[in-house]
Design a protein around this motif. Sequence first.
Motif, short mmCIF file in Angstrom:
data_model
loop_
_atom_site.label_atom_id
_atom_site.label_comp_id
_atom_site.label_asym_id
_atom_site.label_seq_id
_atom_site.Cartn_x
_atom_site.Cartn_y
_atom_site.Cartn_z
N GLU A 64 28.95 -3.04 3.63
CA GLU A 64 28.29 -1.73 3.79
C GLU A 64 27.57 -1.29 2.53
N LEU A 65 27.84 -1.94 1.41
CA LEU A 65 27.17 -1.59 0.15
C LEU A 65 25.83 -2.31 -0.03
N GLU A 66 25.61 -3.34 0.77
CA GLU A 66 24.38 -4.12 0.64
C GLU A 66 23.16 -3.20 0.76
N ASP A 67 22.22 -3.38 -0.11
CA ASP A 67 20.96 -2.61 -0.13
C ASP A 67 21.14 -1.15 -0.56
N ARG A 68 22.30 -0.80 -1.12
CA ARG A 68 22.50 0.58 -1.58
C ARG A 68 22.35 0.72 -3.09
N PHE A 69 22.07 -0.39 -3.78
CA PHE A 69 21.84 -0.37 -5.22
C PHE A 69 21.01 -1.60 -5.57
N GLY A 70 20.44 -1.57 -6.75
CA GLY A 70 19.69 -2.71 -7.25
C GLY A 70 20.41 -3.31 -8.44
N CYS A 71 20.03 -4.53 -8.79
CA CYS A 71 20.59 -5.19 -9.97
C CYS A 71 19.45 -5.59 -10.89
N ASP A 72 19.68 -5.48 -12.17
CA ASP A 72 18.70 -5.86 -13.17
C ASP A 72 19.42 -6.61 -14.29
N PRO A 73 19.87 -7.85 -14.01
CA PRO A 73 20.61 -8.57 -15.03
C PRO A 73 19.69 -9.18 -16.08
N GLU A 74 20.27 -9.42 -17.21
CA GLU A 74 19.63 -10.17 -18.30
C GLU A 74 20.69 -11.11 -18.84
N ALA A 75 20.31 -11.97 -19.73
CA ALA A 75 21.28 -12.93 -20.27
C ALA A 75 22.48 -12.22 -20.88
N GLY A 76 22.26 -11.16 -21.61
CA GLY A 76 23.33 -10.49 -22.32
C GLY A 76 23.87 -9.23 -21.67
N MET A 77 23.48 -8.96 -20.42
CA MET A 77 23.93 -7.71 -19.82
C MET A 77 23.76 -7.76 -18.30
N PHE A 78 24.73 -7.19 -17.59
CA PHE A 78 24.61 -6.98 -16.16
C PHE A 78 24.45 -5.49 -15.92
N VAL A 79 23.46 -5.13 -15.11
CA VAL A 79 23.23 -3.74 -14.76
C VAL A 79 23.01 -3.64 -13.25
N ALA A 80 23.75 -2.73 -12.63
CA ALA A 80 23.48 -2.32 -11.26
C ALA A 80 23.05 -0.85 -11.36
N TYR A 81 22.09 -0.47 -10.55
CA TYR A 81 21.53 0.87 -10.69
C TYR A 81 21.12 1.44 -9.34
N GLY A 82 20.95 2.74 -9.30
CA GLY A 82 20.45 3.37 -8.09
C GLY A 82 20.81 4.84 -8.03
N GLU A 83 20.48 5.44 -6.92
CA GLU A 83 20.75 6.86 -6.71
C GLU A 83 22.05 7.10 -5.97
N ASP A 84 22.68 6.05 -5.47
CA ASP A 84 23.90 6.16 -4.70
C ASP A 84 25.12 5.94 -5.60
N ALA A 85 25.59 7.03 -6.19
CA ALA A 85 26.72 6.94 -7.13
C ALA A 85 27.96 6.37 -6.45
N GLU A 86 28.18 6.73 -5.20
CA GLU A 86 29.36 6.25 -4.47
C GLU A 86 29.32 4.72 -4.34
N ALA A 87 28.17 4.17 -4.01
CA ALA A 87 28.04 2.72 -3.88
C ALA A 87 28.29 2.03 -5.22
N LEU A 88 27.76 2.58 -6.29
CA LEU A 88 27.96 1.98 -7.61
C LEU A 88 29.42 2.07 -8.04
N ARG A 89 30.07 3.16 -7.70
CA ARG A 89 31.51 3.27 -8.03
C ARG A 89 32.32 2.25 -7.22
N ALA A 90 31.97 2.05 -5.96
CA ALA A 90 32.66 1.05 -5.15
C ALA A 90 32.44 -0.35 -5.73
N LEU A 91 31.22 -0.64 -6.14
CA LEU A 91 30.95 -1.92 -6.80
C LEU A 91 31.75 -2.03 -8.09
#
Length: 118
Positions: A64-91
């Motif tokens: 149910e979290l699919e498509d509710r946030f985006g990811c922007d990884p780099e070699a030295g960092m993982f970032v998930a982002y978006g406007e859905d705070a609940e989805a990011l907290r669940a992740l």
Amino acid sequence: MTDRETFQPLVFFEYDHKPGHYCLMLTEDAMFAVADVFEERGYECNGYAWAGVARSAVRARAPELEDRFGCDPEAGMFVAYGEDAEALRALGTLLREAFEDRAVLRGFVEAGDPDWFD
């Protein structure tokens, strides 16, 4: 608003410059504590690999979290982002569990598409 405790070693925060937009972040210095799990499968432990873990975790445990946030990884960092705070907290909950339990992390890595970890 910055939460450094709930999802530790991940940090959850709202962007100061963009209210209503949130971020879940894992930095390189924390990643290496579990690098051996990735290396067992021939992967480097980096932000891209953690993006693979995130995709695998969502697919396996929280579709149910699919498509509710985006990811922007780099070699030295993982970032998930978006406007859905609940989805990011669940992740964050899923990723913290994976970070704390190598069997869970290993399961997410093994279940993921190898292309997700490059």
